[in-house]
Every structure is written in C-alpha cells, then in structure tokens.
Scaffold this active site. Structure first.
Site, PDB file in Angstrom:
ATOM      1  N   ASP A 120       5.421 -11.754  -5.263  1.00 37.58           N
ATOM      2  CA  ASP A 120       6.068 -11.322  -6.503  1.00 37.58           C
ATOM      3  C   ASP A 120       5.619  -9.918  -6.893  1.00 37.58           C
ATOM      4  O   ASP A 120       4.421  -9.661  -7.059  1.00 37.58           O
ATOM      5  CB  ASP A 120       5.735 -12.288  -7.645  1.00 37.58           C
ATOM      6  CG  ASP A 120       6.252 -13.691  -7.381  1.00 37.58           C
ATOM      7  OD1 ASP A 120       7.468 -13.886  -7.450  1.00 37.58           O
ATOM      8  OD2 ASP A 120       5.424 -14.579  -7.080  1.00 37.58           O
ATOM      9  N   ASP A 169       1.340  -9.444  -0.759  1.00 35.70           N
ATOM     10  CA  ASP A 169       1.612 -10.281  -1.920  1.00 35.70           C
ATOM     11  C   ASP A 169       3.130 -10.500  -1.964  1.00 35.70           C
ATOM     12  O   ASP A 169       3.885  -9.821  -1.249  1.00 35.70           O
ATOM     13  CB  ASP A 169       1.117  -9.569  -3.181  1.00 35.70           C
ATOM     14  CG  ASP A 169       1.518 -10.283  -4.445  1.00 35.70           C
ATOM     15  OD1 ASP A 169       1.288 -11.507  -4.542  1.00 35.70           O
ATOM     16  OD2 ASP A 169       2.090  -9.623  -5.338  1.00 35.70           O
ATOM     17  N   ASP A 174       0.500  -5.523  -5.793  1.00 34.03           N
ATOM     18  CA  ASP A 174       0.902  -4.775  -6.985  1.00 34.03           C
ATOM     19  C   ASP A 174      -0.014  -4.998  -8.179  1.00 34.03           C
ATOM     20  O   ASP A 174       0.241  -4.425  -9.250  1.00 34.03           O
ATOM     21  CB  ASP A 174       2.322  -5.181  -7.392  1.00 34.03           C
ATOM     22  CG  ASP A 174       2.384  -6.614  -7.923  1.00 34.03           C
ATOM     23  OD1 ASP A 174       1.945  -7.530  -7.198  1.00 34.03           O
ATOM     24  OD2 ASP A 174       2.854  -6.819  -9.052  1.00 34.03           O
TER      25      ASP A 174
END
Length: 230
Positions: A17, A15, A177
């Site tokens: 961000d 991922d 995250d």
C-alpha cells in the site's frame, strides 16, 4: 588465475500500500462501510492517510476515535470481518499500480532479479489484490502482517520474506513509503529506497532512507547494484 566468487542474485522487496499500489480510495470506502455499522459518519483520506500501512484494525480504531466513539474489544472482531468481506468483494476497485511500476518490475525480472512483497496488510488480502491486478507472477514471495508472529518494523518480518523468496539478506534492498518500511530495512541491515507518493504523515526524507526515487523510471538495475555495493 583465481575466478571471482559469484554473487547471489539481488532481491528487491516492496511494501504494498502506497508503494506498489495506490490503494487509498478503496481502503477508505471499505473503512466507511465498516464504521457505518456503528452509525458513524464517513472519514476522509486526510483523516487516516498515515494509518493505511498499519492494517485495518488500526484504521477502524482511529476512525472511531476521531468520532469520539469508544470501541470495545468485543466489537472489533465483527467490524474486522465486515471490513475484510467488503474489501475482498470489491477489490481491485480503482486501485492501480503507480506509474512506471510494471515496466520497472519487468526490467528487474528480465535481468534475473528476484522480487518479493513484505506488507502489513493481511497476506490473503495482499495476494487476492495482486492476483486480480495480474501482478502475482512477478514475485517469489508475498508475506503479510499475519504471515509470521511479528510484522514490520520487526526485522524478522523482512528476514522471513527474504528466506521465502530464496534470497540472500546481504543482497537485498527494501522499497517503501513509510516509517515501518525504512525501519524494517534498518533493523534487518539492508539498504532502503523510499517513494514519496505513498501514505507517510511526515516527509519521507526525514526517515533517513538510503535513496529516494520520485518515479519508478528511476528503479533500475544500476541503482539496485549501486546500493548493494555502497
């Protein structure tokens, strides 16, 4: 004696961000620039932290809702363009890779591993940001929330990323995250690694990743291989 069948090269998909990059400060600046057009006061990181991984539209909608502003569908395109223009013109701003990331990427590439990015950020914004941070060369593929007809947590977003990277889904892991990252890995049938320093609004351990790492020093070829044979 029969020779062992060679295994495909591992592919590690990240991922963006909150996983590769700490982008929150610049996203909030561009978001507040955007809603200022509606005469709305700024929002804080705590107001929208858990929405960072869902794209600009969701952040804009949430910021308006926080202020009790009824956003119409007719207003949204101009606000989206205002956000995209500001964010594109000011990136990378203060955005930086998380500690240890570049060393980990270099180690994995040095072992011959393939790397890719699968983000719900617009692909053009993701590519521009990675270009300006001189990170694009690490990745075989970079896909965004607008690259395909679907986005995370739909498995096809990750599967399509694997195909573009020239990888094998059976030799892929996903690192993220937030819930979208853990779910897309589960939906695609690949192991997941979670990082707790991103933008999830719940404890990352509650999402059921296969592993949690607390620093990129822990992202080693041995860890990747261990997950792929588990």
């Amino acid at each position: 004696m029969q020779r062992p069948i060679p295994r495909e090269i591992p592919l590690v998909v990240f991922d963006l961000d909150g996983t590769l990059l700490d982008t929150h400060a610049d996203l909030i600046v561009s978001l507040n620039h955007t809603i200022a057009a509606l005469k709305l006061p700024p929002v804080s990181y705590d107001d929208v932290t858990h929405l960072v991984g869902y794209g600009a539209q969701v952040m804009i909608e949430r910021a308006c809702k926080l202020h009790g502003y009824t956003l119409t569908s007719a207003e949204l395109p101009a606000l989206m363009q205002r956000f995209i223009t500001h964010y594109s013109e000011t990136m990378p701003g203060v955005t930086q890779p998380y500690p240890g990331l570049v060393a980990a990427l270099s180690t994995l590439k040095g072992k011959g591993y393939k790397l890719a990015v699968c983000t719900n950020k617009m692909e053009s914004l993701a590519r521009t940001l990675l270009d300006r941070l001189d990170l694009t060369h690490y990745f075989e593929a970079i896909t965004g929330g607008d690259t395909f007809a679907v986005r995370k947590p739909n498995a096809e977003h990750l599967i399509g990323t694997v195909e573009r990277a020239g990888g094998d889904i059976a030799r892929t892991i996903m690192i993220g995250d937030s819930v979208n990252d853990i779910l897309v890995a589960r939906n695609a049938g690949v192991p997941s690694i979670a990082v707790p320093f991103g933008y999830s609004d719940v404890g990352i351990e509650t999402l059921g990743p296969n592993r949690i790492i607390y620093h990129y020093d822990e992202l080693t070829p041995e860890l990747v291989e261990g997950l792929l044979v588990a």
